[in-house]
Every structure is written in C-alpha cells, then in structure tokens.
Design a protein around this motif. Structure first.
Motif, PDB file in Angstrom:
ATOM      1  N   THR A 283      14.676 -35.777 -33.111  1.00 11.79           N
ATOM      2  CA  THR A 283      15.387 -36.100 -34.352  1.00 11.79           C
ATOM      3  C   THR A 283      15.028 -35.086 -35.423  1.00 11.79           C
ATOM      4  O   THR A 283      13.849 -34.805 -35.647  1.00 11.79           O
ATOM      5  N   PRO A 284      15.995 -34.497 -36.117  1.00 11.05           N
ATOM      6  CA  PRO A 284      15.687 -33.489 -37.141  1.00 11.05           C
ATOM      7  C   PRO A 284      14.844 -34.076 -38.267  1.00 11.05           C
ATOM      8  O   PRO A 284      14.991 -35.251 -38.628  1.00 11.05           O
ATOM      9  N   PRO A 285      13.961 -33.287 -38.838  1.00  9.23           N
ATOM     10  CA  PRO A 285      13.119 -33.794 -39.935  1.00  9.23           C
ATOM     11  C   PRO A 285      13.902 -33.902 -41.234  1.00  9.23           C
ATOM     12  O   PRO A 285      14.932 -33.255 -41.432  1.00  9.23           O
ATOM     13  N   VAL A 286      13.373 -34.715 -42.122  1.00  8.21           N
ATOM     14  CA  VAL A 286      14.003 -34.914 -43.428  1.00  8.21           C
ATOM     15  C   VAL A 286      13.618 -33.767 -44.344  1.00  8.21           C
ATOM     16  O   VAL A 286      12.467 -33.327 -44.370  1.00  8.21           O
ATOM     17  N   THR A 287      14.584 -33.254 -45.096  1.00  5.63           N
ATOM     18  CA  THR A 287      14.310 -32.193 -46.063  1.00  5.63           C
ATOM     19  C   THR A 287      13.643 -32.796 -47.287  1.00  5.63           C
ATOM     20  O   THR A 287      14.159 -33.726 -47.900  1.00  5.63           O
ATOM     21  N   ARG A 288      12.477 -32.272 -47.661  1.00  7.17           N
ATOM     22  CA  ARG A 288      11.702 -32.829 -48.761  1.00  7.17           C
ATOM     23  C   ARG A 288      11.772 -31.982 -50.024  1.00  7.17           C
ATOM     24  O   ARG A 288      11.864 -32.493 -51.118  1.00  7.17           O
ATOM     25  N   SER A 289      11.703 -30.667 -49.900  1.00  6.46           N
ATOM     26  CA  SER A 289      11.660 -29.813 -51.081  1.00  6.46           C
ATOM     27  C   SER A 289      13.062 -29.521 -51.596  1.00  6.46           C
ATOM     28  O   SER A 289      14.052 -29.581 -50.861  1.00  6.46           O
ATOM     29  N   ALA A 290      13.137 -29.182 -52.879  1.00 10.23           N
ATOM     30  CA  ALA A 290      14.426 -28.864 -53.488  1.00 10.23           C
ATOM     31  C   ALA A 290      14.983 -27.550 -52.949  1.00 10.23           C
ATOM     32  O   ALA A 290      16.194 -27.355 -52.866  1.00 10.23           O
ATOM     33  N   LYS A 291      14.089 -26.641 -52.556  1.00  9.50           N
ATOM     34  CA  LYS A 291      14.546 -25.356 -52.025  1.00  9.50           C
ATOM     35  C   LYS A 291      15.233 -25.539 -50.684  1.00  9.50           C
ATOM     36  O   LYS A 291      16.240 -24.891 -50.389  1.00  9.50           O
ATOM     37  N   MET A 292      14.722 -26.449 -49.868  1.00 16.29           N
ATOM     38  CA  MET A 292      15.338 -26.689 -48.575  1.00 16.29           C
ATOM     39  C   MET A 292      16.621 -27.504 -48.711  1.00 16.29           C
ATOM     40  O   MET A 292      17.516 -27.414 -47.869  1.00 16.29           O
ATOM     41  N   SER A 293      16.723 -28.318 -49.762  1.00 17.72           N
ATOM     42  CA  SER A 293      17.914 -29.132 -49.956  1.00 17.72           C
ATOM     43  C   SER A 293      19.063 -28.376 -50.593  1.00 17.72           C
ATOM     44  O   SER A 293      20.177 -28.890 -50.669  1.00 17.72           O
ATOM     45  N   ALA A 294      18.811 -27.173 -51.082  1.00 19.44           N
ATOM     46  CA  ALA A 294      19.866 -26.408 -51.736  1.00 19.44           C
ATOM     47  C   ALA A 294      20.935 -26.009 -50.721  1.00 19.44           C
ATOM     48  O   ALA A 294      20.649 -25.664 -49.582  1.00 19.44           O
ATOM     49  N   SER A 295      22.180 -26.069 -51.148  1.00 20.01           N
ATOM     50  CA  SER A 295      23.296 -25.729 -50.275  1.00 20.01           C
ATOM     51  C   SER A 295      23.396 -24.217 -50.110  1.00 20.01           C
ATOM     52  O   SER A 295      23.148 -23.450 -51.045  1.00 20.01           O
ATOM     53  N   SER A 296      23.754 -23.799 -48.923  1.00 20.55           N
ATOM     54  CA  SER A 296      23.920 -22.377 -48.630  1.00 20.55           C
ATOM     55  C   SER A 296      25.048 -22.227 -47.624  1.00 20.55           C
ATOM     56  O   SER A 296      25.233 -23.083 -46.750  1.00 20.55           O
ATOM     57  N   LEU A 297      25.799 -21.154 -47.761  1.00 21.69           N
ATOM     58  CA  LEU A 297      26.914 -20.873 -46.870  1.00 21.69           C
ATOM     59  C   LEU A 297      26.423 -20.077 -45.669  1.00 21.69           C
ATOM     60  O   LEU A 297      25.644 -19.138 -45.811  1.00 21.69           O
ATOM     61  N   LEU A 298      26.873 -20.457 -44.505  1.00 22.42           N
ATOM     62  CA  LEU A 298      26.469 -19.808 -43.265  1.00 22.42           C
ATOM     63  C   LEU A 298      27.718 -19.417 -42.490  1.00 22.42           C
ATOM     64  O   LEU A 298      28.592 -20.262 -42.238  1.00 22.42           O
ATOM     65  N   MET A 299      27.824 -18.146 -42.144  1.00 21.18           N
ATOM     66  CA  MET A 299      28.975 -17.649 -41.399  1.00 21.18           C
ATOM     67  C   MET A 299      28.767 -17.885 -39.911  1.00 21.18           C
ATOM     68  O   MET A 299      27.727 -17.545 -39.354  1.00 21.18           O
ATOM     69  N   MET A 300      29.748 -18.512 -39.282  1.00 20.36           N
ATOM     70  CA  MET A 300      29.703 -18.818 -37.853  1.00 20.36           C
ATOM     71  C   MET A 300      31.017 -18.413 -37.208  1.00 20.36           C
ATOM     72  O   MET A 300      32.063 -18.380 -37.863  1.00 20.36           O
ATOM     73  N   GLY A 301      30.938 -18.126 -35.946  1.00 21.84           N
ATOM     74  CA  GLY A 301      32.120 -17.808 -35.163  1.00 21.84           C
ATOM     75  C   GLY A 301      32.374 -18.869 -34.110  1.00 21.84           C
ATOM     76  O   GLY A 301      31.434 -19.421 -33.530  1.00 21.84           O
ATOM     77  N   PHE A 302      33.656 -19.166 -33.872  1.00 24.52           N
ATOM     78  CA  PHE A 302      34.056 -20.175 -32.890  1.00 24.52           C
ATOM     79  C   PHE A 302      34.932 -19.501 -31.838  1.00 24.52           C
ATOM     80  O   PHE A 302      36.165 -19.595 -31.881  1.00 24.52           O
ATOM     81  N   PRO A 303      34.322 -18.796 -30.887  1.00 25.53           N
ATOM     82  CA  PRO A 303      35.119 -18.065 -29.887  1.00 25.53           C
ATOM     83  C   PRO A 303      35.665 -18.993 -28.812  1.00 25.53           C
ATOM     84  O   PRO A 303      35.192 -20.127 -28.632  1.00 25.53           O
TER      85      PRO A 303
END
Length: 487
Positions: A283-303
C-alpha cells in the motif's frame, strides 16, 4: 501394602520452604509446608490449594462449538471466514498517497537466516515471500519501480537493478535459493547503497526501503546514526520486518525516517504474520510534508502494441523481438510496459496501469454485516449467485444465541456465530447500492477489483435538467446541446 507417602515426613531446608508444591487431593496427597511437616490428608481447614502452572492449560479445542450433527465443519468454515473478513477490513479513509513509488527491497542473507524457527528455514521462507511481494507490489503499483539488494559477509550485494519488470526481480530472487546464507549483515552498507540507487530518482515519486532483517546485530564500518540523518535529508522512508526480536537501532531507524512513526517496524510472530507484515508495504505511504503534497505535472507516453513481420532489436535489452511498444516521442521499441524509454527517458505506461493505481486514493468502503432482521431481503449473493443460509424464525435465533453463550451444542445455528468479525447471516451489504454479498465476493472486491459489482452494474441516473435536447449526466459532464443547467 499402603502407600508409604502418607507416612513420609521430611525436614525441609530454608531454601526449600520457599517452594510449596501441592499435588492432587486424596489419600496419598503430600504437601510441603513451612514447618517441614507433611499431611496425610492434604491441606487442612482454611488453607487454599495452589495449582501448579502446568495444570492451568487452555486447549484450543475446548472452545470449539459443535453443530447439530456433532461435527465441527461449520466451525472451521466460520473461523476461515473470520480470517478472510479480517484481511478485507482496512482503513478506507481517502488520503493523499504517492502512487509513483521507488522501492528497494533489502534481504538479509547472513548466517542468522539459517535458523529453523520459521519452517523450512528463515532463508527459504524469505525467498518465497519476497517473490510474492514482488508480484503483489507490481499488481497494486503498476507504474512504480523496484530494486533488490542483499546483505551478507558485512557487505551489500546487488541482486537486481531498479526496474518496473517483475519477471527480472523474481528470476534474480529465485537464483538465491541455490546459495547458502553466511556472514553477518551490515545495515549501514546496505543503506548507503540504497541512497546511491535512489539518488537519481525524480522528486515526484516516493523513496522507500523495505528491509527483511533476521539477525540481532549489524556489522557496520562507521557511525550508522550519520547514515540515518542522511536518509532523513534525502526523504527516504525505511520499513523493517524483523524475524528474531526487536532491535533498538531498527526501531530508531524506522521512527526517524517516518516522521516519528514506528509502526513500520514489526517483528514476525509466525509465518502468516511474517507474510502480512511484508505484504502490508504494497500500500502506498501517505504524503506528510507540504513539499511532497505539492502538485506537479509529469509527462507520460501511452504507446500501442505493434507486431512486426521481421524481428528487430529492442532498446531496453538489445534482443531480437517481433512485438513491442514504440515510444510516443522518439519511436524507440521497448519490450514491455510500464518502462522508461532508454533513449529519451519518457515514462511509458498503459491507461489501465494508471487506472489500477487510482484505487489507492479512493479505496472501496468496508461493507456492513447484515443481521438476521435484514437478511430476508436477499436469498443469494448478488455477484456470484451463491445461495445464502435460510433465515430462521425468532425461536431458532434465540436458541442459537443461548447455545453459544452457554457453550451447549443443541441449537443448529450455534456454529454460525463463531468469530466476532463475521456476519451471523453470512451476508455483507454495500452501503451505497445496498446489495448483499458473500464473504468471498467481499474479499475479492476489496483486494482484487477494488470496486463494488453492485455499484458498477447499476443503471446510470436519469438526466436532471433538459434544455433544447441538452442532457447532463449526474457527474456534471456535458453530453450534447448548447445549454446545460447543473442541479
């Protein structure tokens, strides 16, 4: 000839008077008292008889409730259902979690793993559970990556590199079965190698370590507390599963790297508890810090998958293959997904991988136990159509409850109340669609599909407001037309 124990008189020393031994009453009873005299007829008036420790035995079969036919088959089924229900009952609070994970599995390969307190040995059982962990990890976290490291002879050895292909890790772990555990483990060397592997991981993913530790010592070349501080600065979380006993440095390591929470450190009591502790890390861990909770865009490809008429080299393994996936950016061919393009570094996944990781953010609610009063609404499971036990009348319910409380076995329904976590009617109700399901469908829905079959099969709600042919669905998405008024 009479028993000579009744006439036996012994003078006890001061040390022996501290231990008074009382044997069962009768003509041959002998008890030692402070005065050094023994009595022929046991303890006299007013003195309480003290039992030996071995006389207070609690047998597991004494609490088994028999059925009306005199068998315990229904009791065994009830205990198995209670175990299934315990596994399905989890915390369903929706929390923000890191679904893109980078985890390193550290295995103890030292001589301490040759102990046989966990059959066949700690070493062989760890190898088996490590393979199950790899399969379950990628089943629950398909867009994550994993690496395996071993500890033996005071060194840290690389078993498999960081990748998203579970077959490579399982093959590398299986090859450890032909080796023998030897030497002492080194937590510091293993953690230093972990830091080096996770140093280049992107910031949008989590950095985690799972250590299976079977020894009671660590052969470290330096100060491990400095390594712990470095792990905290690098935001690397450590989870440890102990096989021998609780070690102070392991508890401190887990507590400091998890923000003061030491629940990630557990000591296995038996083989089943060992498996639960290992698989709990999926099970993924819970994000605790504000830096980890900040939204970020991630580029992915769906081939999309391609099948060629002639074999060509793949960019990931340099092997001749006819099938594969072409990178959406540079058209390089990779064998399997999810993967990172070796040429341009783009993350390549399938849409199903992203959907399977989404259920961690909104877990399926725990289903409610259905009492006999509400059991008449259904006579079979909504999903698998298996028939439910018939609803008894009020007299049989009272008789069953009385039989369970008193310990008798005359009531036919007494065996159905075994286990405090199971439903007495063998029915479990979804709080959203209010359909009834069996225990097997409860476990399957919460552990495999992570969706309710009743909610998915329900018809879509009717459009609420219509203007000039415009229809609005319940979630507010526009279907057609020019105007839409949301309710």
């Amino acid at each position: 000839m009479a028993d000579s124990d009744g006439d036996y008189v012994e003078e006890l020393s001061d040390d022996e008077t501290a231990h008074q031994v009382t044997r069962g009453g009768g003509p041959g009873t002998r008890s030692r008292k402070r005065g050094g005299l023994s009595s022929r007829r046991g303890l006299g008036g007013g003195q309480s008889q003290r039992k030996a420790r071995w006389e207070d035995l609690q047998r597991s079969w004494d609490t088994v409730v028999e059925g009306a036919d005199g068998s315990i088959n229904s009791t065994v089924v009830g205990l198995l259902d209670a175990g299934k229900r315990k596994r399905s009952l989890r915390d369903t609070t929706p929390l923000q979690r890191g679904i893109i994970r980078h985890l390193i599995l550290v295995l103890d390969l030292s001589s301490a793993m040759a102990e046989k307190d966990l059959l066949p040995t700690r070493y062989l059982l760890t190898i088996r559970y490590a393979q199950e962990f790899v399969r379950e990890f990628f089943e629950q976290n398909p867009i994550s990556q994993l690496g395996v490291i071993g500890m033996k002879d005071g060194l840290a050895v690389r078993i498999s590199d960081m990748s998203g292909n579970p077959t490579e890790h399982i093959t590398a772990i299986q090859q450890l079965g032909v080796q023998e555990p030897k030497g002492h483990p080194s937590l510091q060397n293993a953690l230093d190698m972990v830091r080096a592997v996770l140093y280049h991981t992107p910031s949008h993913g989590t950095r985690e370590v799972l250590i299976i530790f079977g020894a009671l010592l660590s052969s470290d070349p330096g100060d491990i507390h400095q390594t712990i501080n470095s792990l905290v600065n690098d935001r690397i979380r450590v989870s440890i599963v102990g096989l021998a006993a609780q070690v102070a440095i392991c508890r401190e390591l887990c507590m400091k790297t998890n923000g003061g929470d030491d629940s990630t450190y557990g000591v296995a009591l038996n083989d089943s508890h060992f498996r639960e502790l290992v698989l709990a890390t999926t099970t993924p861990p819970v994000t605790r810090s504000a830096k980890m909770s900040a939204s970020s865009l991630l580029m992915m490809g769906f081939p999309s998958r391609i099948v060629e008429t002639q074999a060509s080299l793949c960019a990931c393994h340099s092997k001749l293959t006819k099938g594969g996936y072409l990178c959406s950016r540079c058209s390089s061919k990779v064998c399997s997904l999810p993967a990172e393009c070796p040429a341009c570094g783009l993350t390549l996944i399938l849409s199903t991988h992203l959907a399977r990781s989404y259920h961690h953010l909104f877990p399926l609610r725990n289903w409610l136990e259905v009492p006999w009063n509400d059991a008449g609404k259904s006579d079979h499971c909504f999903a698998c159509q298996i028939p439910f036990p018939p609803v008894p009348d009020e007299h049989d319910r009272v008789s069953a409850a009385t039989a369970v409380n008193s310990g008798t076995t005359t009531a036919p329904l007494a065996v159905m109340a075994v286990g405090t976590t199971t439903s007495v009617s063998s029915r479990y109700e979804c709080s959203v669609c209010h359909n009834h399901f069996c225990i097997d469908c409860d476990v399957w829905s919460h552990e495999v599909v992570h969706n309710c079959p009743g909610c998915l099969s329900a018809p879509p709600p009717a459009p609420e407001h219509l203007h000039n042919g415009t229809a609005a669905m319940a979630n507010g998405s526009l279907v057609s037309g020019d105007e839409m008024e949301l309710g």
